[in-house]
Design an enzyme around this catalytic site. Structure first.
Site, mmCIF file in Angstrom:
data_model
loop_
_atom_site.group_PDB
_atom_site.id
_atom_site.type_symbol
_atom_site.label_atom_id
_atom_site.label_comp_id
_atom_site.label_asym_id
_atom_site.label_seq_id
_atom_site.Cartn_x
_atom_site.Cartn_y
_atom_site.Cartn_z
ATOM 1 C CG HIS A 24 9.146 7.218 -2.537
ATOM 2 N ND1 HIS A 24 7.513 7.238 -2.857
ATOM 3 C CD2 HIS A 24 9.397 8.775 -2.463
ATOM 4 C CE1 HIS A 24 7.149 8.714 -2.252
ATOM 5 N NE2 HIS A 24 8.038 9.325 -2.449
ATOM 6 C CG HIS A 79 5.515 14.753 3.649
ATOM 7 N ND1 HIS A 79 6.606 15.465 3.505
ATOM 8 C CD2 HIS A 79 5.214 13.477 3.517
ATOM 9 C CE1 HIS A 79 6.932 14.237 2.307
ATOM 10 N NE2 HIS A 79 6.632 13.604 2.746
ATOM 11 C CD GLU A 81 7.006 12.231 -1.175
ATOM 12 O OE1 GLU A 81 7.620 11.771 -1.845
ATOM 13 O OE2 GLU A 81 7.289 12.034 -0.214
ATOM 14 C CG ASP A 83 2.842 10.584 -1.753
ATOM 15 O OD1 ASP A 83 3.072 12.038 -1.007
ATOM 16 O OD2 ASP A 83 3.304 9.541 -0.689
ATOM 17 C CG HIS A 146 9.913 9.953 3.693
ATOM 18 N ND1 HIS A 146 10.715 10.478 1.977
ATOM 19 C CD2 HIS A 146 8.522 10.010 3.478
ATOM 20 C CE1 HIS A 146 9.821 10.189 0.857
ATOM 21 N NE2 HIS A 146 8.522 10.153 1.446
ATOM 22 C CG ASP A 165 5.439 9.962 4.057
ATOM 23 O OD1 ASP A 165 4.084 9.262 3.749
ATOM 24 O OD2 ASP A 165 6.133 10.513 4.075
ATOM 25 C CE1 TYR A 193 4.955 4.582 2.321
ATOM 26 C CE2 TYR A 193 7.044 4.631 4.655
ATOM 27 C CZ TYR A 193 5.857 4.955 3.563
ATOM 28 O OH TYR A 193 5.892 6.373 3.198
ATOM 29 C CG HIS A 226 1.690 5.887 1.573
ATOM 30 N ND1 HIS A 226 0.773 6.191 0.240
ATOM 31 C CD2 HIS A 226 2.488 6.707 2.238
ATOM 32 C CE1 HIS A 226 1.620 7.237 -0.152
ATOM 33 N NE2 HIS A 226 2.374 7.462 0.844
#
Length: 400
Positions: A24, A79, A81, A83, A146, A165, A193, A226
């Site tokens: 990001h 989520h 996203e 990843d 996020h 996240d 992070y 993560h």
């Protein structure tokens, strides 16, 4: 690839991305990251989240070390996203799940990402529960932490929070639990992070934590998508406490000075300022934009009370590294900061005005007039810098 047992019936599956160095827009050097997914065995065996598409093989291999992937009944996608959801089509093909659970905004994101036609998607609401057999999971939306679609999953009986996240850190390591890693490393990774990903959503962070606490969420395991898993009530309380601290953004006596320089005049000014702030009792971090990645600067700013920026005038403006860093910081919306500006010039001298406009535009208070110096600073110029440092330090101490 072997799964990692968390508790009976709960396994960490997914992949370690040892080589990732950009996430990001912020640097991961030298830590890398992970893409975590979680397998819960029950009457309805369920996989929570997936991984980045190129790691789908490792995910399936990790699952296969526990069960045949075809025995997965449910997918929960917290989520969208990529990843976390990039391997979703491959998992659906391999597992043929009965149902895929996601939030209402997750469903919309899933449609626009994958343009699916016949997936068995079912929307869950905030606070809704789902029985997997012996275990029951409760879903809580955590919008804007996020992404708008974000949610978390809570197993009250097992005290396991699958947090997506939230509480993440970019750590690629053979260790998979927080109590296996030095606490200062964990705190720094969490701060980096948060500062570079979650900081724009500080109000939502505090609201989400308040909502979870009010709902009785007191985890003994926090399983983010993560990094490593927080294991133990004390470790989990530490993670929650740190997130509250990060989101509150209370001022400290720390001053971050970042700058770029052309013929070292602005650098000399920066070094003098650092010494002046030190004499005022402030903690100082001096950072040259060409040596420090903009995300490293943002990480230091996250717990600073003051940010002082230096740059010589360049083409009636400022140098690109400083401009890029300011643009990056602005998007992350740091709060409760005092600002200052300085720089050298040859003939026009607009840089300090530009810097001051950037800082005031971000809501920073500016208690001192910017200091600009023609060509090479003199001792008289250093006295101006000292006065600026004293004014900023005084304003900072008044806030503590």
């Amino acid at each position: 690839m072997q799964a990692t047992k968390i508790i009976d019936g709960f396994h960490l599956v997914g992949a370690i991305d040892w080589n990732s160095r950009d996430f990001h827009g912020y640097t991961l050097s030298p830590m890398g990251t992970t893409y975590n997914a979680y397998l819960v065995e029950d009457e309805k065996t369920t996989l929570f989240d997936t991984v980045k598409a190129e790691y789908k093989g490792e995910l399936l291999c990790g699952i296969a070390s526990v069960i045949d992937p075809k025995k997965i009944d449910y997918l929960v996608i917290q989520h969208l996203e990529l990843d976390h959801a990039g391997a979703l089509p491959a998992l659906i093909e391999a597992c043929q799940p009965e149902k895929i659970f996601t939030s209402s905004l997750g469903q919309k994101a899933m449609e626009s990402h994958f343009h699916y036609k016949d997936w068995p998607v079912q929307v869950v609401k905030h606070g809704e529960t789902l029985s997997l057999g012996k275990r029951t999971v409760t879903f809580y939306e955590t919008r804007m932490l996020h992404w708008p679609d974000s949610m978390v999953s809570w197993f009250a009986d097992e005290k396991v929070l699958i947090s997506n996240d939230i509480f993440g850190q970019n750590i690629a390591a053979s260790e998979r639990f927080s109590d296996q890693i030095p606490i200062h490393t964990m705190e720094r990774a969490m701060r980096e992070y948060y500062a570079n990903i979650v900081n724009p959503y500080a109000p939502q962070t505090l609201k989400a934590i308040e909502t979870l606490v009010a709902a009785g969420v007191a985890p003994e395991y926090i399983c983010p998508d993560h990094g490593v898993i927080f294991r133990g009530a004390d470790q989990c309380a530490f993670a929650v406490q740190k997130y509250v601290e990060f989101a509150e953004q209370k001022p400290t006596n720390k001053v971050v000075i970042f700058y770029d320089t052309m013929w070292h005049s602005t650098e000399k000014m920066a070094r003098v300022l650092a010494e002046c702030f030190r004499e005022e009792g402030c903690t100082v971090k001096l950072m040259w934009c060409k040596a420090c990645h903009h995300s490293q600067i943002m990480s230091e700013i996250s717990d600073a009370g003051a940010v002082v920026v230096g740059c010589p005038t360049h083409n009636n403006g400022i140098l690109p590294y400083v401009a890029g860093t300011l643009q990056y910081i602005k998007g992350l919306r740091p709060q409760n900061k005092i600002g200052g500006a300085f720089g050298s010039f040859g003939w026009s001298g607009e840089s300090t005005k530009v810097l001051a406009e950037w800082l005031t535009g971000m809501g920073f208070d500016m208690p001192a007039t910017p200091v600009k110096v023609k060509n090479v600073p003199t001792h008289a110029d250093y006295e101006q810098l000292k006065a600026m440092a004293q004014a900023i330090a005084k304003a900072l101490k008044a806030r503590l």
